[in-house]
Design a protein around this motif. Structure first.
Motif, PDB file in Angstrom:
ATOM      1  N   GLU A  75       0.832  -1.187   0.000  1.00 39.23           N
ATOM      2  CA  GLU A  75       0.000   0.000   0.000  1.00 39.23           C
ATOM      3  C   GLU A  75       0.870   1.242   0.000  1.00 39.23           C
ATOM      4  O   GLU A  75       1.981   1.233   0.515  1.00 39.23           O
ATOM      5  N   ARG A  94       5.474   5.018   4.965  1.00 33.61           N
ATOM      6  CA  ARG A  94       5.828   4.885   6.371  1.00 33.61           C
ATOM      7  C   ARG A  94       7.167   4.170   6.526  1.00 33.61           C
ATOM      8  O   ARG A  94       8.011   4.579   7.313  1.00 33.61           O
ATOM      9  N   GLN A 125       0.566   4.006   1.654  1.00 31.58           N
ATOM     10  CA  GLN A 125       0.845   4.511   3.000  1.00 31.58           C
ATOM     11  C   GLN A 125       1.880   3.654   3.719  1.00 31.58           C
ATOM     12  O   GLN A 125       2.747   4.173   4.421  1.00 31.58           O
ATOM     13  N   THR A 126       1.806   2.342   3.528  1.00 37.35           N
ATOM     14  CA  THR A 126       2.791   1.448   4.147  1.00 37.35           C
ATOM     15  C   THR A 126       4.170   1.705   3.574  1.00 37.35           C
ATOM     16  O   THR A 126       5.161   1.764   4.314  1.00 37.35           O
ATOM     17  N   LEU A 165       1.260   6.762  11.844  1.00 39.50           N
ATOM     18  CA  LEU A 165       0.869   5.655  12.724  1.00 39.50           C
ATOM     19  C   LEU A 165      -0.524   5.864  13.301  1.00 39.50           C
ATOM     20  O   LEU A 165      -1.276   4.900  13.469  1.00 39.50           O
ATOM     21  N   ARG A 191      -2.958   7.420  11.754  1.00 43.13           N
ATOM     22  CA  ARG A 191      -3.873   7.082  10.655  1.00 43.13           C
ATOM     23  C   ARG A 191      -4.032   5.572  10.515  1.00 43.13           C
ATOM     24  O   ARG A 191      -5.122   5.072  10.289  1.00 43.13           O
ATOM     25  N   ARG A 192      -2.902   4.853  10.641  1.00 42.49           N
ATOM     26  CA  ARG A 192      -2.949   3.391  10.544  1.00 42.49           C
ATOM     27  C   ARG A 192      -3.780   2.809  11.670  1.00 42.49           C
ATOM     28  O   ARG A 192      -4.622   1.935  11.448  1.00 42.49           O
ATOM     29  N   ASP A 193      -3.581   3.292  12.880  1.00 41.97           N
ATOM     30  CA  ASP A 193      -4.339   2.786  14.020  1.00 41.97           C
ATOM     31  C   ASP A 193      -5.826   3.090  13.875  1.00 41.97           C
ATOM     32  O   ASP A 193      -6.677   2.258  14.215  1.00 41.97           O
TER      33      ASP A 193
END
Length: 95
Positions: A11, A17, A13-14, A80, A82-84
């Motif tokens: 992804e 990050r 975003q991944t 992080l 946003r991911r959570d």
């Protein structure tokens, strides 16, 4: 002979990050290299760099490293969070 490999999809975003974490890990190495540059400056002759200029350079590098670390840490915290938040939405939707 092996068949064609399946492509690995990350992804966006991944990926970003992980690159941000790589940048944060690289900052101390960059700082060390930049702090060692005054050792390469010519110390003899008429066109030498003064001690004051070298100290200004070192503290400027130090300030820029602190600033880069702060901005990187804030960006990582936002990513992080946003991911959570996305993970909590996924777990809330499942029965």
């Amino acid at each position: 002979m092996q068949g064609p490999r399946a492509s690995i999809f990350l992804e966006r975003q991944t990926y970003r990050r992980r690159r941000l974490i790589d940048w944060i890990k690289f900052l101390p190495v960059l700082g060390f290299v930049l702090w060692m540059i005054p050792l390469l400056w010519d110390t003899g002759g008429d066109d030498t760099v003064s001690t004051g200029a070298a100290l200004i350079y070192i503290f400027l590098i130090w300030f820029l490293l602190v600033l880069a670390s702060y901005v990187s840490a804030r960006s990582l915290k936002t990513a992080l969070d946003r991911r959570d938040q996305a993970m909590s939405q996924v777990t809330d939707e499942q029965p």
